[in-house]
Write a protein that holds these residues in place. Structure first.
Motif, PDB file in Angstrom:
ATOM      1  N   ALA A 168      16.912  11.616  -8.109  1.00  0.00           N
ATOM      2  CA  ALA A 168      15.661  11.271  -8.774  1.00  0.00           C
ATOM      3  C   ALA A 168      14.638  10.716  -7.789  1.00  0.00           C
ATOM      4  N   ALA A 169      15.103   9.946  -6.789  1.00  0.00           N
ATOM      5  CA  ALA A 169      14.191   9.352  -5.804  1.00  0.00           C
ATOM      6  C   ALA A 169      13.439  10.426  -5.029  1.00  0.00           C
ATOM      7  N   HIS A 170      14.099  11.535  -4.721  1.00  0.00           N
ATOM      8  CA  HIS A 170      13.449  12.626  -3.977  1.00  0.00           C
ATOM      9  C   HIS A 170      12.694  13.568  -4.918  1.00  0.00           C
ATOM     10  N   HIS A 171      13.268  13.871  -6.068  1.00  0.00           N
ATOM     11  CA  HIS A 171      12.611  14.762  -7.030  1.00  0.00           C
ATOM     12  C   HIS A 171      11.280  14.180  -7.491  1.00  0.00           C
ATOM     13  N   MET A 172      11.272  12.879  -7.769  1.00  0.00           N
ATOM     14  CA  MET A 172      10.061  12.205  -8.222  1.00  0.00           C
ATOM     15  C   MET A 172       8.948  12.304  -7.179  1.00  0.00           C
ATOM     16  N   GLN A 173       9.292  12.116  -5.894  1.00  0.00           N
ATOM     17  CA  GLN A 173       8.267  12.150  -4.854  1.00  0.00           C
ATOM     18  C   GLN A 173       7.621  13.524  -4.750  1.00  0.00           C
ATOM     19  N   ALA A 174       8.425  14.578  -4.911  1.00  0.00           N
ATOM     20  CA  ALA A 174       7.867  15.926  -4.861  1.00  0.00           C
ATOM     21  C   ALA A 174       7.049  16.227  -6.113  1.00  0.00           C
ATOM     22  N   ALA A 220       0.828  -1.211   0.000  1.00  0.00           N
ATOM     23  CA  ALA A 220       0.000   0.000   0.000  1.00  0.00           C
ATOM     24  C   ALA A 220       0.857   1.254   0.000  1.00  0.00           C
ATOM     25  N   LYS A 221       2.032   1.178   0.657  1.00  0.00           N
ATOM     26  CA  LYS A 221       2.922   2.335   0.711  1.00  0.00           C
ATOM     27  C   LYS A 221       3.697   2.526  -0.589  1.00  0.00           C
ATOM     28  N   VAL A 222       4.086   1.421  -1.231  1.00  0.00           N
ATOM     29  CA  VAL A 222       4.953   1.566  -2.404  1.00  0.00           C
ATOM     30  C   VAL A 222       4.189   1.635  -3.720  1.00  0.00           C
ATOM     31  N   GLU A 223       2.916   1.231  -3.737  1.00  0.00           N
ATOM     32  CA  GLU A 223       2.190   1.256  -5.014  1.00  0.00           C
ATOM     33  C   GLU A 223       2.106   2.666  -5.613  1.00  0.00           C
ATOM     34  N   PRO A 224       1.695   3.692  -4.842  1.00  0.00           N
ATOM     35  CA  PRO A 224       1.696   5.030  -5.433  1.00  0.00           C
ATOM     36  C   PRO A 224       3.102   5.499  -5.798  1.00  0.00           C
ATOM     37  N   LEU A 225       4.098   5.045  -5.057  1.00  0.00           N
ATOM     38  CA  LEU A 225       5.486   5.388  -5.360  1.00  0.00           C
ATOM     39  C   LEU A 225       5.892   4.803  -6.707  1.00  0.00           C
ATOM     40  N   LEU A 226       5.574   3.522  -6.918  1.00  0.00           N
ATOM     41  CA  LEU A 226       5.937   2.867  -8.173  1.00  0.00           C
ATOM     42  C   LEU A 226       5.201   3.476  -9.354  1.00  0.00           C
ATOM     43  N   GLU A 286       3.650  14.608  -5.827  1.00  0.00           N
ATOM     44  CA  GLU A 286       2.930  14.950  -4.598  1.00  0.00           C
ATOM     45  C   GLU A 286       2.875  13.817  -3.579  1.00  0.00           C
ATOM     46  N   LEU A 287       3.932  12.998  -3.556  1.00  0.00           N
ATOM     47  CA  LEU A 287       4.062  12.011  -2.496  1.00  0.00           C
ATOM     48  C   LEU A 287       4.714  12.632  -1.268  1.00  0.00           C
ATOM     49  N   THR A 288       5.357  13.759  -1.472  1.00  0.00           N
ATOM     50  CA  THR A 288       5.892  14.583  -0.402  1.00  0.00           C
ATOM     51  C   THR A 288       5.762  16.032  -0.853  1.00  0.00           C
ATOM     52  N   ALA A 327       4.299   6.604  -9.565  1.00  0.00           N
ATOM     53  CA  ALA A 327       4.980   7.864  -9.829  1.00  0.00           C
ATOM     54  C   ALA A 327       6.299   7.617 -10.547  1.00  0.00           C
ATOM     55  N   GLN A 328       7.025   6.567 -10.157  1.00  0.00           N
ATOM     56  CA  GLN A 328       8.286   6.260 -10.824  1.00  0.00           C
ATOM     57  C   GLN A 328       8.058   5.851 -12.272  1.00  0.00           C
ATOM     58  N   ARG A 329       6.977   5.102 -12.495  1.00  0.00           N
ATOM     59  CA  ARG A 329       6.644   4.731 -13.872  1.00  0.00           C
ATOM     60  C   ARG A 329       6.431   5.985 -14.721  1.00  0.00           C
ATOM     61  N   LYS A 330       5.693   6.940 -14.197  1.00  0.00           N
ATOM     62  CA  LYS A 330       5.459   8.192 -14.920  1.00  0.00           C
ATOM     63  C   LYS A 330       6.759   8.964 -15.110  1.00  0.00           C
ATOM     64  N   TYR A 331       7.581   8.996 -14.065  1.00  0.00           N
ATOM     65  CA  TYR A 331       8.856   9.714 -14.116  1.00  0.00           C
ATOM     66  C   TYR A 331       9.765   9.143 -15.194  1.00  0.00           C
TER      67      TYR A 331
END
Length: 615
Positions: A338-344, A230-236, A347-349, A238-242
């Motif tokens: 990229a790991a931090h830029h992608m989250q911002a 549940a925590k990593v699905e939105p992250l993944l 809107e994950l952070t 976002a990474q796919r889009k990135y």
């Protein structure tokens, strides 16, 4: 960055997988934290061969000498007669009469719990753990060797396991009864595919055409694989889009071990081409939420580099005589950025949190690392002279990635950044096509058609000019305002300025820059190792918990008592009790990076282009 093991025999035969190797392990047979291993060989043409265990593996940047953990190495012919074996060094065995060789047997100690094995402690995600009937963390490089010149041979790995344990890896497996079978095209592929056996706790996510599998081991069941998913699905997503809308792998495995017993002084992960292995403190979903996101984001982005983009040094990695690339700024630094830029971006952070991270990395870089060492030089000598500078890849390396992204955006009127650059690089090179290490900078200049990029690399990556952090901030209408202060409760030191003394299992003050005004009042010194704070132990196990407890209740003027072990002239320690009234300290705000009140239209445009979610 990053568990596995090899052991025991399932049968006495010498069945081979095609013309490759057949390795047999029995996880039901564990004695004194050792696994027994049988490796069956295809016919050998050479009279003498060399069996090697790795000195180093990709992603670790440390000489670990995994052969230290191998014992009782023996070779046999088809009739079970012993053949002559000579131990050449800690990692290599020479077998004579190899044309008669049918199989070798040996035992492997686990790296997490073998204090009798001398040498540098191996970071858990790069090691192995055998807990009978509970957990087997199998990084196969810790227990499986290879024959010189035969690294490309296929390998069939058969593992007999307790029926209640489930094996998970990026390698697909077939199961018959209690035996799991894994097929790898080469030693490199097998080493790049850790396997974890634990009680069933898995979750699966489909991300477009990519299957993501998560396997979790929590000794006290504080967290589940479904909660991690549940925590990593939105992250993944976002990474796919990135990465342009599609992930470059068909299957990916997250192998996660939580621990309530810190042994090595650190937690973290190690990346692999289609998986990553995590060793994290045990906690619940809320406590580990951001840690999981940050670590998973970094490790998952390694599917781009060095999976798809790497130099010859990585593409043809030598496990015993490695040559280091000069481009850790690309492999680790740009990945961390990229790991931090992608989250911002997605809107994950928040952007405020992103800039706090930039500030923290700048402060850590200045506090811990040698600014005079060019990043390319540090990278090439990271196994030797500049070993202690490796951690700067996550500080200065990430800042270089951020500065490069802004530089590219500025040069292209906002249209082109590091996302596009990495996509183009991946198309030019790939998993099976490496670049020449000393040609990358010029290749990037040609690819981007930006001659000014040559000067950027010369000054900040191949050179040692200070990174112009404020100038980069100005490009997007931000500034670093050191006049912004905040008052905080401090135990006398900056936690970022501490290190762990493995021999004593205690945290200690690494440099004078870590000691603040409260620490000066106490008389704290460099190399002091912490024992207790106001009577509560602050060893590795209790450091965070008891430090937080004391700082929550202490008030200005209360007596502050810190007990330390201070190194003495005889080579031992003297217990010293430090006392002083507690006084909050004033420091530069952790949110000192802020937007300008009156940014120019050009600054606003570049900011919008850089922050925009797509592209």
């Amino acid at each position: 960055m990053q568990k596995f093991i090899l052991a025991c025999l399932l049968c006495m035969g010498t069945t081979v997988f095609g013309q490759g190797f057949n390795v047999q392990i029995n996880l039901k047979d564990v004695t004194e934290d050792r696994l027994k291993i049988q490796m069956n060989f295809p016919p050998q043409k050479q009279k003498s061969i060399l069996v090697n265990f790795p000195k180093i593996v990709p992603g670790t940047y440390a000489n670990y000498d995994y052969g230290r953990y191998i014992v009782n190495f023996q070779a046999f012919d088809q009739q079970g007669k012993a053949l002559a074996v000579t131990k050449k060094n800690v990692n290599q065995y020479q077998i004579s009469d190899a044309t008669k060789l049918a199989y070798v047997r040996y035992e492997a100690n686990d790296t997490w719990d073998s204090p009798e094995v001398k040498g540098e402690y191996i970071f858990e995600p790069a090691g192995s753990n055998f807990q009978k009937d509970t957990l087997f963390a199998l990084n196969t490089h810790t227990i499986l060797g290879y024959v010189s010149g035969q690294e490309k041979q296929r390998i069939k790995l058969q593992i007999e396991k307790p029926s209640h344990l489930v094996g998970v890896s990026s390698l697909k497996n077939t199961t018959q009864g209690d035996v799991d079978t894994y097929l790898a095209a080469s030693y490199q592929e097998l080493v790049d595919s850790p396997i974890m056996f634990s009680p069933a706790d898995t979750a699966k996510i489909m991300m477009g055409e990519t299957e993501i599998i998560i396997s979790l081991y929590s000794p006290n069941n504080t967290l589940s694989a479904k909660q991690v998913a549940a925590k990593v699905e939105p992250l993944l997503d976002a990474q796919r889009k990135y990465l342009g809308g599609k992930l470059p792998v068909k299957r990916y495995a997250f192998l996660v071990v939580l621990s309530d017993n810190l042994k090595g002084g650190s937690y973290g992960a190690l990346e692999h081409a289609q998986s990553s292995f995590y060793y994290l403190p045990e906690g619940n979903a809320d406590q580990l939420s951001q840690t999981i996101r940050d670590v998973c984001a970094h490790e998952f982005f390694h599917i781009v580099t060095p999976l798809s983009i790497h130099s010859e040094e990585i593409g043809s990695f030598d496990f015993n005589e490695p040559k280091m690339s000069q481009h850790l700024w690309l492999y680790e630094g740009l990945t961390e950025y990229a790991a931090h830029h992608m989250q911002a971006k997605y809107e994950l952070t928040t952007w405020n949190d992103f800039f706090k991270t930039i500030q923290e990395k700048k402060e850590n870089m200045d506090m811990h690392f040698d600014a005079k060492v060019p990043f390319t030089v540090m990278s090439q000598q990271v196994l030797g002279k500049h070993k202690e500078q490796y951690g700067n890849v996550y500080q200065k390396g990430a800042l270089i990635g951020w500065g490069l992204d802004l530089f590219l955006r500025q040069q292209s009127n906002g249209a082109y950044g590091t996302q596009q650059m990495m996509t183009e690089l991946a198309k030019t090179y790939g998993p099976n096509k490496s670049f020449q290490d000393d040609e990358l900078f010029e290749a990037l200049v040609r690819m981007t058609k930006m001659p000014a990029l040559r000067d950027f690399f010369k000054r900040y990556v191949a050179g040692n000019e200070p990174l112009p952090i404020d100038a980069w901030l100005q490009l997007i209408g931000y500034t670093w305002d050191t006049t912004q202060k905040e008052e905080i409760k401090s135990p006398g030191f900056d936690p970022q300025g501490l290190a762990i003394k493995m021999e004593t299992k205690r945290a200690y003050v690494e440099s004078n820059s870590a000691i603040n005004a409260q620490g000066e009042a106490l008389g704290l010194q460099v190399k002091d190792e912490f024992i207790s704070l106001n009577g509560l132990p602050i060893d590795m196990e209790n450091f965070g918990k008891n430090m937080k407890k004391i700082l929550q209740i202490i008030q200005p003027g209360d007596m502050f008592t810190l007990e330390v072990a201070r190194p003495n002239e005889s080579g031992g320690y003297t217990s010293v009790t430090l006392k002083a009234p507690f006084t909050p300290i004033s420091q530069v705000s952790k949110s000192a990076i802020r937007p300008l009140l009156y940014p120019t239209p050009e600054q606003l445009k570049l900011r919008a282009d850089w922050m925009r979610a797509n592209p």
